[in-house]
Design a protein around this motif. Structure first.
Motif, PDB file in Angstrom:
ATOM      1  N   THR A  18     -40.392  -8.070  35.900  1.00 34.14           N
ATOM      2  CA  THR A  18     -39.597  -7.501  35.111  1.00 34.14           C
ATOM      3  C   THR A  18     -38.189  -8.969  34.817  1.00 34.14           C
ATOM      4  O   THR A  18     -38.070  -9.529  33.883  1.00 34.14           O
ATOM      5  CB  THR A  18     -38.025  -7.050  35.140  1.00 34.14           C
ATOM      6  OG1 THR A  18     -38.752  -5.574  35.350  1.00 34.14           O
ATOM      7  CG2 THR A  18     -36.842  -6.017  34.055  1.00 34.14           C
ATOM      8  N   LEU A  19     -37.945  -9.661  35.862  1.00 27.05           N
ATOM      9  CA  LEU A  19     -37.431 -11.314  36.163  1.00 27.05           C
ATOM     10  C   LEU A  19     -38.221 -12.231  35.354  1.00 27.05           C
ATOM     11  O   LEU A  19     -38.003 -12.713  35.038  1.00 27.05           O
ATOM     12  CB  LEU A  19     -37.111 -11.395  37.267  1.00 27.05           C
ATOM     13  CG  LEU A  19     -35.879 -12.689  37.765  1.00 27.05           C
ATOM     14  CD1 LEU A  19     -34.597 -12.270  37.231  1.00 27.05           C
ATOM     15  CD2 LEU A  19     -36.338 -12.902  39.355  1.00 27.05           C
ATOM     16  N   CYS A  20     -39.491 -11.989  34.888  1.00 25.89           N
ATOM     17  CA  CYS A  20     -40.788 -12.994  34.972  1.00 25.89           C
ATOM     18  C   CYS A  20     -41.206 -12.126  33.677  1.00 25.89           C
ATOM     19  O   CYS A  20     -42.139 -12.164  32.730  1.00 25.89           O
ATOM     20  CB  CYS A  20     -41.705 -12.691  35.521  1.00 25.89           C
ATOM     21  SG  CYS A  20     -41.682 -13.813  36.926  1.00 25.89           S
ATOM     22  N   MET A  21     -40.263 -11.969  32.485  1.00 22.86           N
ATOM     23  CA  MET A  21     -40.385 -10.717  31.408  1.00 22.86           C
ATOM     24  C   MET A  21     -41.816 -10.475  31.542  1.00 22.86           C
ATOM     25  O   MET A  21     -42.570 -10.466  30.453  1.00 22.86           O
ATOM     26  CB  MET A  21     -40.550 -12.543  30.358  1.00 22.86           C
ATOM     27  CG  MET A  21     -38.957 -13.095  30.607  1.00 22.86           C
ATOM     28  SD  MET A  21     -39.280 -14.373  29.661  1.00 22.86           S
ATOM     29  CE  MET A  21     -39.729 -15.782  30.707  1.00 22.86           C
ATOM     30  N   ASP A  22     -42.294  -9.556  32.842  1.00 26.51           N
ATOM     31  CA  ASP A  22     -43.394  -8.195  31.876  1.00 26.51           C
ATOM     32  C   ASP A  22     -44.784  -9.448  32.305  1.00 26.51           C
ATOM     33  O   ASP A  22     -45.152  -8.999  31.895  1.00 26.51           O
ATOM     34  CB  ASP A  22     -43.354  -7.523  31.308  1.00 26.51           C
ATOM     35  CG  ASP A  22     -41.970  -6.679  31.774  1.00 26.51           C
ATOM     36  OD1 ASP A  22     -41.677  -5.835  32.536  1.00 26.51           O
ATOM     37  OD2 ASP A  22     -41.255  -5.997  30.813  1.00 26.51           O
ATOM     38  N   ASN A  23     -44.672 -10.502  32.524  1.00 26.62           N
ATOM     39  CA  ASN A  23     -45.248 -11.800  32.246  1.00 26.62           C
ATOM     40  C   ASN A  23     -45.811 -11.569  33.773  1.00 26.62           C
ATOM     41  O   ASN A  23     -45.571 -12.430  34.740  1.00 26.62           O
ATOM     42  CB  ASN A  23     -45.397 -12.734  31.472  1.00 26.62           C
ATOM     43  CG  ASN A  23     -46.578 -13.464  31.756  1.00 26.62           C
ATOM     44  OD1 ASN A  23     -47.819 -14.067  32.472  1.00 26.62           O
ATOM     45  ND2 ASN A  23     -46.285 -14.868  30.968  1.00 26.62           N
TER      46      ASN A  23
END
Length: 114
Positions: A18-23
């Motif tokens: 989540t912190l990595c924009m779901d990437n």
């Protein structure tokens, strides 16, 4: 490195993702970068030299890295050393605490190198 391996090692995969924009690719890249942080070596050296001021700075910064990456067991190991370092407790078992940090670091490094 896989989602399953990270979860098995105790990471909060969903939180980190989540912190990595779901990437996922970006999250894995950030994990590899975080685990390669030179402050791990610096922390070891500063503890060996009993430079508690510098060791505190290293441990505190690394705790933030591990927390942001949601590598929970590594974060907890770093958290355990930060407070004694903050108070410059000269009686603390820093080598024992560093061993736990290094143990968790190696677990995550082994996963990230796959």
């Amino acid at each position: 490195m896989t989602k399953e391996e990270l979860i098995s090692a105790g990471a909060d995969y969903d939180g980190g993702l989540t912190l990595c924009m779901d990437n996922e690719e970006f999250y894995f890249k950030m994990i590899r970068k975080g685990l390669a942080n030179e402050r791990f070596d610096s922390l070891k050296k500063n503890l060996e030299n009993k430079n508690l001021d510098a060791a505190f700075e290293d441990a505190h910064a690394l705790k933030g890295v591990a927390g942001n990456l949601h590598l929970t067991p590594l974060y907890k190991a770093l958290e355990a050393i930060v407070e004694p370092l903050r108070s410059r407790d000269s009686q603390a078992d820093y080598q024992g605490m560093f061993s736990k940090i290094n143990e968790q670091l190696e677990i995550f490094r082994n996963i990230s190198n796959k």
